[in-house]
Write a protein that holds these residues in place. Structure first.
Motif, PDB file in Angstrom:
ATOM      1  N   HIS A  62      -9.747   0.543   0.277  1.00 54.79           N
ATOM      2  CA  HIS A  62      -9.212  -0.300   1.409  1.00 54.79           C
ATOM      3  C   HIS A  62      -8.110  -0.137   2.025  1.00 54.79           C
ATOM      4  O   HIS A  62      -6.984  -0.426   1.677  1.00 54.79           O
ATOM      5  N   TYR A  63      -8.585   0.230   3.465  1.00 52.33           N
ATOM      6  CA  TYR A  63      -7.325   1.040   4.411  1.00 52.33           C
ATOM      7  C   TYR A  63      -6.807   0.489   4.950  1.00 52.33           C
ATOM      8  O   TYR A  63      -5.192   0.295   4.804  1.00 52.33           O
ATOM      9  N   GLY A  64      -6.482  -1.092   5.027  1.00 49.78           N
ATOM     10  CA  GLY A  64      -5.933  -1.677   5.438  1.00 49.78           C
ATOM     11  C   GLY A  64      -4.248  -1.758   4.401  1.00 49.78           C
ATOM     12  O   GLY A  64      -3.235  -2.279   5.106  1.00 49.78           O
ATOM     13  N   VAL A  65      -4.925  -2.821   3.329  1.00 48.75           N
ATOM     14  CA  VAL A  65      -4.118  -2.763   2.322  1.00 48.75           C
ATOM     15  C   VAL A  65      -2.636  -1.919   1.973  1.00 48.75           C
ATOM     16  O   VAL A  65      -1.691  -1.681   1.719  1.00 48.75           O
ATOM     17  N   LEU A  66      -3.735  -0.437   1.456  1.00 47.85           N
ATOM     18  CA  LEU A  66      -2.845   1.184   1.664  1.00 47.85           C
ATOM     19  C   LEU A  66      -2.067   1.087   2.504  1.00 47.85           C
ATOM     20  O   LEU A  66      -1.212   1.316   2.974  1.00 47.85           O
ATOM     21  N   SER A  67      -2.105   0.468   4.531  1.00 45.25           N
ATOM     22  CA  SER A  67      -2.013   1.005   4.971  1.00 45.25           C
ATOM     23  C   SER A  67      -0.462  -0.055   5.180  1.00 45.25           C
ATOM     24  O   SER A  67       1.194   0.663   5.222  1.00 45.25           O
ATOM     25  N   ASP A  68      -0.277  -1.392   4.411  1.00 42.75           N
ATOM     26  CA  ASP A  68       0.073  -2.327   3.483  1.00 42.75           C
ATOM     27  C   ASP A  68       1.708  -1.547   2.890  1.00 42.75           C
ATOM     28  O   ASP A  68       3.189  -1.705   3.584  1.00 42.75           O
ATOM     29  N   HIS A  69       1.101  -0.853   2.071  1.00 39.66           N
ATOM     30  CA  HIS A  69       1.778  -0.011   0.678  1.00 39.66           C
ATOM     31  C   HIS A  69       2.674   1.361   1.891  1.00 39.66           C
ATOM     32  O   HIS A  69       4.071   0.959   1.142  1.00 39.66           O
ATOM     33  N   LEU A  70       2.144   1.701   1.852  1.00 39.56           N
ATOM     34  CA  LEU A  70       2.534   3.362   3.429  1.00 39.56           C
ATOM     35  C   LEU A  70       4.021   2.467   3.488  1.00 39.56           C
ATOM     36  O   LEU A  70       4.826   3.074   3.966  1.00 39.56           O
ATOM     37  N   VAL A  71       3.784   1.703   4.756  1.00 39.11           N
ATOM     38  CA  VAL A  71       4.711   1.232   5.777  1.00 39.11           C
ATOM     39  C   VAL A  71       5.566   0.182   4.664  1.00 39.11           C
ATOM     40  O   VAL A  71       6.720   1.108   5.181  1.00 39.11           O
ATOM     41  N   GLN A  72       5.887  -0.316   3.762  1.00 43.43           N
ATOM     42  CA  GLN A  72       6.939  -1.101   2.984  1.00 43.43           C
ATOM     43  C   GLN A  72       7.599   0.591   2.441  1.00 43.43           C
ATOM     44  O   GLN A  72       8.974   0.477   2.093  1.00 43.43           O
ATOM     45  N   VAL A  73       7.096   1.526   1.690  1.00 41.65           N
ATOM     46  CA  VAL A  73       8.175   2.517   1.581  1.00 41.65           C
ATOM     47  C   VAL A  73       8.471   3.260   3.665  1.00 41.65           C
ATOM     48  O   VAL A  73       9.652   3.779   2.668  1.00 41.65           O
ATOM     49  N   VAL A  74       7.856   3.358   3.541  1.00 41.40           N
ATOM     50  CA  VAL A  74       8.537   3.904   4.801  1.00 41.40           C
ATOM     51  C   VAL A  74      10.056   2.687   5.800  1.00 41.40           C
ATOM     52  O   VAL A  74      11.179   3.604   5.811  1.00 41.40           O
ATOM     53  N   GLU A  75       9.652   1.533   5.350  1.00 41.66           N
ATOM     54  CA  GLU A  75      10.931   1.474   5.543  1.00 41.66           C
ATOM     55  C   GLU A  75      11.964   0.605   4.548  1.00 41.66           C
ATOM     56  O   GLU A  75      12.573  -0.670   4.880  1.00 41.66           O
ATOM     57  N   GLY A  76      11.513   0.913   3.512  1.00 42.98           N
ATOM     58  CA  GLY A  76      11.990   0.325   2.439  1.00 42.98           C
ATOM     59  C   GLY A  76      13.079   1.568   2.256  1.00 42.98           C
ATOM     60  O   GLY A  76      13.552   1.912   2.964  1.00 42.98           O
ATOM     61  N   ASP A  77      14.164   2.528   0.844  1.00 38.43           N
ATOM     62  CA  ASP A  77      14.883   3.205   0.460  1.00 38.43           C
ATOM     63  C   ASP A  77      14.297   4.173   1.041  1.00 38.43           C
ATOM     64  O   ASP A  77      14.366   4.584   0.918  1.00 38.43           O
ATOM     65  N   PRO A  78      16.027   4.299   2.294  1.00 35.21           N
ATOM     66  CA  PRO A  78      16.605   5.435   2.534  1.00 35.21           C
ATOM     67  C   PRO A  78      16.376   6.638   1.874  1.00 35.21           C
ATOM     68  O   PRO A  78      16.283   5.898   0.809  1.00 35.21           O
TER      69      PRO A  78
END
Length: 128
Positions: A62-78
């Motif tokens: 489900h690429y919608g769910v995957l996109s949520d997880h990927l953005v969390q990583v991008v916006e997460g710990d530097p």
């Protein structure tokens, strides 16, 4: 009769390109402090035959769910390097049981470079 050699699964491709998130990655203090937009492309190696037969999203990624997880990583710990960020994104993709391989490209279009340029990218390929 199958066209694939016996025992070798066919890998189809699911691509998500230009996914954006605001992160604080980089080696310079101002990058960590101010942050910047990053873009991500992922190309998943998946056998989609079950999903094609069932026509159900539960049989694919489900690429919608995957996109949520990927953005969390991008916006997460530097992290210092986009190589590290790409590797973390690949881990998220490979956590899905249907993903056998993934190509991840991280774009850093506002990288601190003193010359005109279009984009800086790192692309990695990871397999199970």
């Amino acid at each position: 009769m199958s066209a694939e050699p016996e025992g070798i699964p066919r890998l189809d491709r699911i691509a998500l390109r230009g996914l954006r998130g605001f992160g604080h990655h980089g080696v310079f203090d101002h990058e960590r402090r101010e942050g910047q937009e990053f873009a991500v492309d992922v190309v998943l190696g998946v056998d989609t035959r079950a999903a094609a037969r069932s026509d159900s999203v539960t049989d694919t990624v489900h690429y919608g769910v995957l996109s949520d997880h990927l953005v969390q990583v991008v916006e997460g710990d530097p992290v210092n390097l986009i190589e590290t960020l790409a590797d973390r994104l690949a881990e998220v993709c490979l956590a899905h049981p249907l993903v056998s391989e993934v190509e991840v490209t991280v774009h850093k279009p506002n990288a601190p470079i003193a010359h005109p340029f279009d984009d800086v990218t790192v692309t990695i390929l990871r397999r199970r």
